[in-house]
Design a protein around this motif. Sequence first.
Motif, PDB file in Angstrom:
ATOM      1  N   SER A  44       0.832  -1.197   0.000  1.00 42.20           N
ATOM      2  CA  SER A  44       0.000   0.000   0.000  1.00 42.20           C
ATOM      3  C   SER A  44       0.868   1.248   0.000  1.00 42.20           C
ATOM      4  N   ASP A  45       0.262   2.376  -0.353  1.00 42.28           N
ATOM      5  CA  ASP A  45       1.002   3.648  -0.364  1.00 42.28           C
ATOM      6  C   ASP A  45       1.515   3.978   1.032  1.00 42.28           C
ATOM      7  N   TYR A  46       0.683   3.727   2.041  1.00 43.73           N
ATOM      8  CA  TYR A  46       1.094   4.010   3.425  1.00 43.73           C
ATOM      9  C   TYR A  46       2.297   3.162   3.805  1.00 43.73           C
ATOM     10  N   ASP A  47       2.236   1.879   3.486  1.00 40.52           N
ATOM     11  CA  ASP A  47       3.343   0.983   3.821  1.00 40.52           C
ATOM     12  C   ASP A  47       4.623   1.375   3.098  1.00 40.52           C
ATOM     13  N   GLN A  48       4.512   1.766   1.843  1.00 32.90           N
ATOM     14  CA  GLN A  48       5.693   2.191   1.090  1.00 32.90           C
ATOM     15  C   GLN A  48       6.319   3.427   1.720  1.00 32.90           C
ATOM     16  N   THR A  49       5.474   4.382   2.095  1.00 30.44           N
ATOM     17  CA  THR A  49       5.971   5.611   2.723  1.00 30.44           C
ATOM     18  C   THR A  49       6.686   5.309   4.029  1.00 30.44           C
ATOM     19  N   GLN A  50       6.100   4.419   4.835  1.00 25.74           N
ATOM     20  CA  GLN A  50       6.696   4.079   6.122  1.00 25.74           C
ATOM     21  C   GLN A  50       8.004   3.314   5.945  1.00 25.74           C
ATOM     22  N   LEU A  51       8.066   2.437   4.936  1.00 22.68           N
ATOM     23  CA  LEU A  51       9.292   1.679   4.696  1.00 22.68           C
ATOM     24  C   LEU A  51      10.434   2.608   4.298  1.00 22.68           C
ATOM     25  N   VAL A  52      10.142   3.597   3.481  1.00 24.50           N
ATOM     26  CA  VAL A  52      11.152   4.589   3.103  1.00 24.50           C
ATOM     27  C   VAL A  52      11.645   5.327   4.349  1.00 24.50           C
ATOM     28  N   GLU A  75       9.403  -2.524  10.667  1.00 22.87           N
ATOM     29  CA  GLU A  75      10.045  -3.085   9.476  1.00 22.87           C
ATOM     30  C   GLU A  75       9.812  -4.591   9.423  1.00 22.87           C
ATOM     31  N   ARG A  76       9.954  -5.249  10.537  1.00 24.55           N
ATOM     32  CA  ARG A  76       9.733  -6.692  10.591  1.00 24.55           C
ATOM     33  C   ARG A  76       8.258  -7.035  10.353  1.00 24.55           C
ATOM     34  N   PHE A  77       7.376  -6.187  10.840  1.00 21.28           N
ATOM     35  CA  PHE A  77       5.943  -6.374  10.593  1.00 21.28           C
ATOM     36  C   PHE A  77       5.664  -6.358   9.088  1.00 21.28           C
ATOM     37  N   LEU A  78       6.268  -5.396   8.391  1.00 24.45           N
ATOM     38  CA  LEU A  78       6.101  -5.319   6.937  1.00 24.45           C
ATOM     39  C   LEU A  78       6.751  -6.515   6.243  1.00 24.45           C
ATOM     40  N   ALA A  79       7.876  -6.976   6.773  1.00 22.97           N
ATOM     41  CA  ALA A  79       8.560  -8.129   6.179  1.00 22.97           C
ATOM     42  C   ALA A  79       7.701  -9.383   6.266  1.00 22.97           C
ATOM     43  N   GLU A  80       6.913  -9.498   7.328  1.00 19.67           N
ATOM     44  CA  GLU A  80       6.013 -10.638   7.459  1.00 19.67           C
ATOM     45  C   GLU A  80       4.948 -10.618   6.364  1.00 19.67           C
ATOM     46  N   LYS A  81       4.568  -9.424   5.928  1.00 23.47           N
ATOM     47  CA  LYS A  81       3.542  -9.290   4.898  1.00 23.47           C
ATOM     48  C   LYS A  81       4.101  -9.398   3.484  1.00 23.47           C
ATOM     49  N   TYR A  82       5.269  -8.811   3.281  1.00 25.10           N
ATOM     50  CA  TYR A  82       5.770  -8.645   1.914  1.00 25.10           C
ATOM     51  C   TYR A  82       7.064  -9.412   1.609  1.00 25.10           C
ATOM     52  N   LEU A 128      -0.622  -1.864   8.806  1.00 27.38           N
ATOM     53  CA  LEU A 128       0.362  -1.116   9.584  1.00 27.38           C
ATOM     54  C   LEU A 128      -0.211   0.208  10.071  1.00 27.38           C
ATOM     55  N   LYS A 129      -0.991   0.863   9.253  1.00 29.84           N
ATOM     56  CA  LYS A 129      -1.584   2.144   9.659  1.00 29.84           C
ATOM     57  C   LYS A 129      -2.404   1.975  10.932  1.00 29.84           C
ATOM     58  N   ASP A 130      -3.135   0.866  11.034  1.00 28.68           N
ATOM     59  CA  ASP A 130      -3.962   0.609  12.212  1.00 28.68           C
ATOM     60  C   ASP A 130      -3.105   0.236  13.416  1.00 28.68           C
ATOM     61  N   VAL A 131      -2.014  -0.478  13.172  1.00 28.61           N
ATOM     62  CA  VAL A 131      -1.077  -0.792  14.253  1.00 28.61           C
ATOM     63  C   VAL A 131      -0.500   0.497  14.811  1.00 28.61           C
ATOM     64  N   ASP A 132      -0.093   1.413  13.928  1.00 34.91           N
ATOM     65  CA  ASP A 132       0.490   2.683  14.361  1.00 34.91           C
ATOM     66  C   ASP A 132      -0.488   3.484  15.211  1.00 34.91           C
ATOM     67  N   GLU A 133      -1.756   3.486  14.808  1.00 37.00           N
ATOM     68  CA  GLU A 133      -2.763   4.223  15.566  1.00 37.00           C
ATOM     69  C   GLU A 133      -2.976   3.606  16.942  1.00 37.00           C
ATOM     70  N   THR A 134      -2.874   2.299  17.021  1.00 34.96           N
ATOM     71  CA  THR A 134      -3.070   1.616  18.299  1.00 34.96           C
ATOM     72  C   THR A 134      -1.876   1.826  19.220  1.00 34.96           C
ATOM     73  N   ILE A 135      -0.672   1.822  18.669  1.00 27.94           N
ATOM     74  CA  ILE A 135       0.526   2.093  19.473  1.00 27.94           C
ATOM     75  C   ILE A 135       0.437   3.468  20.120  1.00 27.94           C
ATOM     76  N   GLY A 136      -0.015   4.437  19.357  1.00 23.54           N
ATOM     77  CA  GLY A 136      -0.226   5.778  19.888  1.00 23.54           C
ATOM     78  C   GLY A 136       1.020   6.420  20.465  1.00 23.54           C
ATOM     79  N   TYR A 137       0.896   6.948  21.697  1.00 24.30           N
ATOM     80  CA  TYR A 137       1.994   7.687  22.326  1.00 24.30           C
ATOM     81  C   TYR A 137       2.719   6.832  23.365  1.00 24.30           C
ATOM     82  N   LEU A 138       3.039   5.607  22.999  1.00 25.24           N
ATOM     83  CA  LEU A 138       3.711   4.687  23.911  1.00 25.24           C
ATOM     84  C   LEU A 138       5.059   5.235  24.383  1.00 25.24           C
TER      85      LEU A 138
END
Length: 295
Positions: free
Chosen positions: A6-14, A266-273, A102-112
């Motif tokens: 996804s566009d979001y995932d590509q942006t985050q990977l960069v 990064e590892r989360f994305l690696a599991e997907k892609y 990943l976008k939803d994971v990021d929102e759930t992590i929040g201000y950890l």
Amino acid sequence: MTRKMSDYDQTQLVAIHAWKSPALGWFGRAMEEISRRVDLTAQKVLDVPGVGFVLEKGFGGLVSVLNDAAIWSVRPDAIIEDFHKHGHGEVNAIADIRGVMLKDVDETIGYLAAKYKGIALAEGAATGSAGIFGIPADIVALLALNLRAIGEYATYCGFDVSEQSERLFALNVLGLASSPSDASKQLAMAQLAKIAKEVARKKTWKQLEEHAFVQILQKIAQGLGIRLTKAKLAEAIPIVGGLVGAGFNAYYTSRVCDAAYFLYRERFLAEKYGEDLIKGVGKEPADFEPDFSKD
């Protein structure tokens, strides 16, 4: 890769890869020079007869705290409930998080990170009053806190920190955050990339067993103890102490949280892609032994 990113995932990977290999501008070079001077000055303090010996003896609990199962424990149920609160009722086990975007994971992590930096600041203020010989206890508490932080980031991204491979990865995150130079940071990055790829390939980790996890743990504890002691000693050095300040614990925790945030995602994305998107930095190490030679 088996699926379109996804566009979001590509942006985050960069962004993740940019964080791994930042351009070392004038500010970065200046900070490395400050770090070098701090290291030299702190070493002189350690060389004072009796000081280094007393401090090293005080680190007897470091291996224990890094290997303490209670420290590694997080509350998976609380994290699963957090995903439910964010509308992901399909998450009923940590492994289910892999199916979330990943976008939803990021929102759930929040201000950890903000939570742990606040705790670290308070802990540092409480133990700082003990002076130079309170440093070992301060460092043990700091590392225990940061292992919990790493454990939460790992769990939010769907990784089980009770597994030996995940514990090794987490310990190397601590090492990365304590790296005093660009060279030592690259060594730590290379080790983390190696571990991440091995886990992604579903290896059995027999190689790790042969190298003896306890010995690796002892080496990491020793390296972290020396690095963080030098940084804590800098607080007592005029001028330099003002740069490091009483907020060192919050500073170090910030570095740990940044590293955990980028590396587990990064590892989360690696599991997907696919594991190929895990970017290594420098030459891949031959084994899992940490290398503190560039300090």
